[in-house]
Structures are given as C-alpha cells and as structure tokens.
Design a protein around this motif. Structure first.
Motif, PDB file in Angstrom:
ATOM      1  N   ILE A   1      -6.429  -1.863  -3.772  1.00 24.19           N
ATOM      2  CA  ILE A   1      -7.673  -2.504  -3.332  1.00 24.19           C
ATOM      3  C   ILE A   1      -7.967  -3.754  -4.176  1.00 24.19           C
ATOM      4  O   ILE A   1      -8.396  -4.779  -3.647  1.00 24.19           O
ATOM      5  CB  ILE A   1      -8.840  -1.501  -3.352  1.00 24.19           C
TER       6      ILE A   1
ATOM      7  N   SER B   1     -14.804   3.745 -10.134  1.00 25.33           N
ATOM      8  CA  SER B   1     -14.307   4.423  -8.926  1.00 25.33           C
ATOM      9  C   SER B   1     -13.714   5.780  -9.260  1.00 25.33           C
ATOM     10  O   SER B   1     -13.884   6.744  -8.507  1.00 25.33           O
ATOM     11  CB  SER B   1     -13.258   3.557  -8.228  1.00 25.33           C
TER      12      SER B   1
ATOM     13  N   THR C   1       0.834  -1.202   0.000  1.00 20.85           N
ATOM     14  CA  THR C   1       0.000   0.000   0.000  1.00 20.85           C
ATOM     15  C   THR C   1       0.868   1.251   0.000  1.00 20.85           C
ATOM     16  O   THR C   1       0.656   2.174  -0.794  1.00 20.85           O
ATOM     17  CB  THR C   1      -0.937   0.000   1.224  1.00 20.85           C
TER      18      THR C   1
ATOM     19  N   ALA D   1     -12.437   5.325  -2.996  1.00 21.32           N
ATOM     20  CA  ALA D   1     -11.969   4.097  -2.339  1.00 21.32           C
ATOM     21  C   ALA D   1     -13.146   3.294  -1.789  1.00 21.32           C
ATOM     22  O   ALA D   1     -13.133   2.057  -1.842  1.00 21.32           O
ATOM     23  CB  ALA D   1     -10.983   4.443  -1.235  1.00 21.32           C
TER      24      ALA D   1
ATOM     25  N   TYR E   1      -4.427   3.599  -5.737  1.00 19.44           N
ATOM     26  CA  TYR E   1      -5.243   3.069  -4.635  1.00 19.44           C
ATOM     27  C   TYR E   1      -6.269   2.068  -5.152  1.00 19.44           C
ATOM     28  O   TYR E   1      -6.611   1.113  -4.454  1.00 19.44           O
ATOM     29  CB  TYR E   1      -5.840   4.145  -3.731  1.00 19.44           C
ATOM     30  N   CYS E   2      -6.723   2.233  -6.382  1.00 20.25           N
ATOM     31  CA  CYS E   2      -7.597   1.205  -6.966  1.00 20.25           C
ATOM     32  C   CYS E   2      -6.824  -0.098  -7.138  1.00 20.25           C
ATOM     33  O   CYS E   2      -7.346  -1.180  -6.857  1.00 20.25           O
ATOM     34  CB  CYS E   2      -8.147   1.678  -8.308  1.00 20.25           C
TER      35      CYS E   2
ATOM     36  N   GLY F   1     -13.892  -0.404  -2.838  1.00 20.44           N
ATOM     37  CA  GLY F   1     -14.033  -1.408  -1.789  1.00 20.44           C
ATOM     38  C   GLY F   1     -15.341  -2.173  -1.887  1.00 20.44           C
ATOM     39  O   GLY F   1     -15.396  -3.371  -1.600  1.00 20.44           O
TER      40      GLY F   1
ATOM     41  N   ARG G   1      -7.678  -7.062  -2.044  1.00 21.99           N
ATOM     42  CA  ARG G   1      -9.067  -7.434  -1.735  1.00 21.99           C
ATOM     43  C   ARG G   1      -9.332  -7.326  -0.231  1.00 21.99           C
ATOM     44  O   ARG G   1      -9.762  -8.289   0.419  1.00 21.99           O
ATOM     45  CB  ARG G   1      -9.382  -8.842  -2.223  1.00 21.99           C
TER      46      ARG G   1
ATOM     47  N   SER H   1     -10.046  -0.277   2.871  1.00 25.11           N
ATOM     48  CA  SER H   1     -10.235   0.520   1.657  1.00 25.11           C
ATOM     49  C   SER H   1     -10.482   1.978   2.019  1.00 25.11           C
ATOM     50  O   SER H   1      -9.967   2.889   1.360  1.00 25.11           O
ATOM     51  CB  SER H   1     -11.405  -0.018   0.838  1.00 25.11           C
TER      52      SER H   1
END
Length: 188
Positions: A58, A125, A22, A97, A54-55, A101, A62, A68
C-alpha cells in the motif's frame, strides 16, 4: 523538416506490474511468516510478515482505497492457511489495510512518502489489525477481558518489528519499481 514531439500519456489505474508486486509481496510475507516467523520470537513478539508486506504494498503503490481493501481481504485469506483462530484474520487484516489505505491519504496523494512516515503508518496499521484480532479473539473465546492486557505488549512489539521491516525495505523496493522517494524528490 519539423521537430517531432513524442507525447507519452500517463497510465491511470492499476497496471500489471502493480498486481504482480502485490502478489509477490503477499506470497513473500506468507513464506517468511511460515519459515522465519517461527524462529524470530523476542519475548513473545515476532513480526507478522503478512501485515508488513501488505503495508509495504500500500505504501509503495499508493492505490485507491478499494484496492487497499482488496489487499486486506487477500491477506486475511492467506492467514487462513496458518494455525490460529479461523476467520478472525479476515476482519483484522481488512481493518489494518483500511487503516493503511486511509493513512497514505494524509500526505499529498501524488507526493512520495518519507521512510519515517511509512514506518509510523505501518506501526499504526499493525496496532489496528492486532488490536482488533485480540478483541475478536477474546469475544469468540469469551475469556476474561483483563487478560487482554497481556496482549498489549505483544501487539505493540509486533507493530514495532513490522515498522522496522517496512523502513528497511522501502527504499530498495522504491528503486526496484523505479518510483521516486522523498530523498530523490527533494533534489528534483
């Protein structure tokens, strides 16, 4: 002599490698947005590498929804270092996010995600994030609402570019973190 069996317990929750992934991807998104984002400008549309990263985090991890949301808040905080309207990114990245999520919950939670679905989820998103940012921008500036129509192609173009970035990076990063993806899962 008895046969010995080694049983390995599945680790639950976040692992250090998830946190590191991350941090690295969000940092890479910030660096790319700062250096590369200024050069890529296709008719006013340029990728938002922070949203794309950030997508990607995620989609790759998962995680549970709360993680998220934390990633969205971190992305909003990173965006504060870039020129623009201060504070608006907290809400827009949080919403983006949250959307991502929720979208990863659509296929079975333990099933790997297809590349196309990862790209579509990124597109949606990014539209949510960019759309909310645009609406908030016009609320704060109190500009003519009809001018928001000019931002629609920019948000859609940015979403398309982000979807391409995630689609290109998905498989190599899944291999790097040693997680199966749909092509491998189908063979098993």
């Amino acid at each position: 002599m008895e046969k010995r069996e080694i049983v390995q317990k599945e680790k639950k929750g976040l692992q250090l490698r998830d946190l590191l992934l991350t941090a690295v991807l969000l940092a890479a998104g910030a660096v790319l947005k700062f250096f590369v984002g200024t050069f890529i400008n296709l008719f006013g549309m340029k990728p938002n590498f922070i949203i794309a990263m950030y997508c990607l985090v995620i989609v790759l991890l998962r995680p549970k929804l709360w993680y998220s949301l934390i990633v969205g808040i971190l992305a909003g905080a990173i965006c504060q270092f870039f020129p623009g309207t201060a504070g608006l990114n907290f809400a827009s990245e949080f919403a983006g996010a949250l959307c991502m999520g929720l979208l990863i919950l659509i296929p079975a939670k333990n099933r790997p995600m297809e590349i196309g679905l990862a790209a579509v989820n990124t597109f949606i998103s990014t539209v949510v994030s960019g759309g909310l940012f645009t609406v908030l921008l016009f609320v704060v500036i109190q500009s003519d609402p009809s001018a928001m129509a000019a931002y629609v192609p920019i948000v859609l173009g940015t979403a398309a570019l982000n979807a391409v970035i995630v689609a290109l990076l998905y498989v190599p990063l899944m291999k790097a973190i040693k997680k199966p993806f749909v092509c491998e899962a189908a063979k098993a």
